[in-house]
Design a protein around this motif. Sequence first.
Motif, short mmCIF file in Angstrom:
data_model
loop_
_atom_site.label_atom_id
_atom_site.label_comp_id
_atom_site.label_asym_id
_atom_site.label_seq_id
_atom_site.Cartn_x
_atom_site.Cartn_y
_atom_site.Cartn_z
N THR A 99 15.94 -33.83 -10.31
CA THR A 99 15.24 -34.38 -11.39
C THR A 99 15.35 -35.75 -11.48
N ALA A 100 16.47 -36.51 -11.34
CA ALA A 100 16.77 -37.86 -11.17
C ALA A 100 15.89 -38.75 -10.17
N ARG A 101 15.80 -37.82 -8.46
CA ARG A 101 14.68 -38.56 -7.79
C ARG A 101 13.33 -38.55 -7.99
N ALA A 102 12.94 -37.58 -8.77
CA ALA A 102 11.66 -37.44 -9.10
C ALA A 102 11.21 -38.36 -10.20
N LEU A 103 12.07 -38.62 -11.23
CA LEU A 103 11.97 -39.47 -12.38
C LEU A 103 12.08 -41.06 -11.51
N LYS A 104 12.85 -41.26 -10.66
CA LYS A 104 12.78 -42.53 -10.03
C LYS A 104 11.55 -42.94 -9.27
N GLU A 105 10.86 -42.02 -8.64
CA GLU A 105 9.62 -41.97 -7.93
C GLU A 105 8.62 -42.40 -8.92
N ARG A 106 8.53 -41.90 -10.26
CA ARG A 106 7.84 -42.24 -11.46
C ARG A 106 8.17 -43.70 -12.13
N GLN A 107 9.14 -44.17 -11.51
CA GLN A 107 9.71 -45.36 -12.16
C GLN A 107 9.99 -45.42 -13.65
N ILE A 108 10.66 -44.16 -13.67
CA ILE A 108 11.23 -43.90 -15.19
C ILE A 108 12.68 -43.90 -15.23
N LYS A 109 13.35 -44.74 -16.28
CA LYS A 109 14.69 -44.79 -16.07
C LYS A 109 15.43 -43.63 -16.73
N TYR A 110 16.66 -43.48 -16.22
CA TYR A 110 17.57 -42.23 -16.55
C TYR A 110 18.93 -42.48 -16.42
N LYS A 111 19.68 -41.75 -17.23
CA LYS A 111 20.94 -41.59 -17.38
C LYS A 111 21.38 -40.34 -17.12
N ILE A 112 22.52 -40.09 -16.12
CA ILE A 112 23.11 -38.55 -15.87
C ILE A 112 24.41 -38.39 -16.58
N ILE A 113 24.64 -37.35 -17.30
CA ILE A 113 25.85 -37.25 -17.80
C ILE A 113 26.58 -35.93 -16.88
N GLU A 114 27.66 -36.22 -16.34
CA GLU A 114 28.43 -35.41 -15.68
C GLU A 114 29.81 -35.48 -15.59
N LYS A 115 30.44 -34.45 -16.03
CA LYS A 115 31.98 -34.51 -16.08
C LYS A 115 32.85 -34.39 -14.73
N LYS A 116 32.20 -33.68 -13.64
CA LYS A 116 32.92 -33.69 -12.30
C LYS A 116 32.73 -35.00 -11.65
#
Length: 562
Positions: A367-384
């Motif tokens: 999902t993050a890669r696809a958003l990056k291609e559309r030049q949309i910023k993102y933040k991923i929450i991950e506990k591992k």
Amino acid sequence: MKSITSQLAYFFQNRGTQKNIWQLSKFMIVLIAVIILYTFLFHLIMEYEGEQHSWISGMYWTLVTMSTLGFGDITFESDLGQLFSMVVLFSGIVFLLVLLPFTFIQFFYAPWLEAQTQARTPRELPETTKDHVIITKYDFIAQTLIRKLEKFNRPYVVLIDDLHYALELSDLGVNVVLGDLDDPGTYKKLRVKNAAMVVATGDDMINTNIAFTVRELSETVPIVTIANSLESVDILKLAGSTQVLNISEALGQSLARRTLGGSARVHVIGRFDKMIISEAPAIETPLVGKTILESRLREITGMNVVGLWERGRFELAKSDSVINEKTVLVLVGSVEQMRRYDELFGIYHSIDTPVVIIGGGRVGRATARALKERQIKYKIIEKKTSRIRNTKNYIVGDAADLMTLQKAGINEAHTVIITTHDDDVNIYLTIYCRQLRPNIQATVRTTQGRNLSTLHRAGADFVMSYATMGANAIFNLLERGDVLMLAEGLNIFKVPVPKRLKGKKLFETNIRQETGCTVVALRKGDDMDINPDPESELIPGEEIVLIGTLEAEEIFLKKYKS
């Protein structure tokens, strides 16, 4: 495979069973001989006591005494007779109450149970089996695929390498065969050369072995494998896979496409030769509040609105369909038409706040890669921490913690995408995020299709199912290879002009009203007429390109089957 006939066939053809029946027969011969001997001695002793009885009475007394029933209607008076009675009684206990049950269970009942087990979990299919689908793992994708196969009366079999698990599945009504996944002999017994498809949905290592093994036996059978990582795609193809599906990547891209953030520009979701299929959010554009007819999109841009996404539900576009703030338009057109749309509407809804992605697994990273291609910023929450790729876009913590969500920007974000593989967690987080931000767009991944409605009730705007997407992709490849899956349950497919429609103009066919499918192009050879005029005539040799749901496609194929 599970009938009494197959159980009897296995029971009597098995060498061990034949030997057991012979052993049981010998015991029965000895028992009958003992009964006859006792009957003869009964007559001798009765004559010694001066009484006369028939041979039937003698056998009756022997059986009554040996079985310990002891009715007492016929008795001996002498010591010799009473001694003989005790011998018959004790031998009856040994023969009828101990040896007979033990022998029957060991040599007949236990083998019969084994025959039933083997019949429920056979090791091979009949030689006449053909056009069946071989599934090598029973998981969520397989469960969804089996339901579709049963709906369309397509034969299938699931290969299981564990007897107890195979029995459990058999009791649930699943057609199973017991065998090793990496044994060529197993696939020979499954008549793989006559199969319509082999489906491998396990991990990449096992799938590679399966594809390589099956390809040794047949060069033509289609092999569809699931790749869990991008690096495995090429290896699976080298092993012999006809088609390799990376469902995690496809699901991540679908989730990213559902975000209304960034801008109102169109983004491509598929290509069909020269035709571009795209989606565009209507949020904050002049289209909001208008009907499709009032929008005049076809006249202005040349693009055809074929459908609308409304809170994750696809609806066929009608002239009176109203476009609202959260509507996502499904558009069909050429590259030039797509650019024209962007010039008019791409300037709207331009925001720069990041999308919050909950879960940094395979789907979350896709999902993050696809958003990056559309030049949309993102933040991923991950506990591992092992999944953390860079500290810039990752927030380490639990999404159920308010501080973690606020650190990721939940208070400013226009979209939250929940991608964990646990449906219970996803339902919890959907309700939580909806409570924190009632107006935020919530796009959620579900592993099992049955939780789709639950997540919508929890507040999700869009829900994408891992199992349904995988099963639909496999089923499309099985039915026809020229099907493009745009989203869950939405396909573009092409068919030759049916005989019933030849010579008719498009508006005369009523395809849309009668089937729910929309004609988006006409193709003849290398020429494609995208969004054809309603006055276009359907001529022999052409192909119709249509878009529709699985149900609409089924209706069309049944109605116009040549």
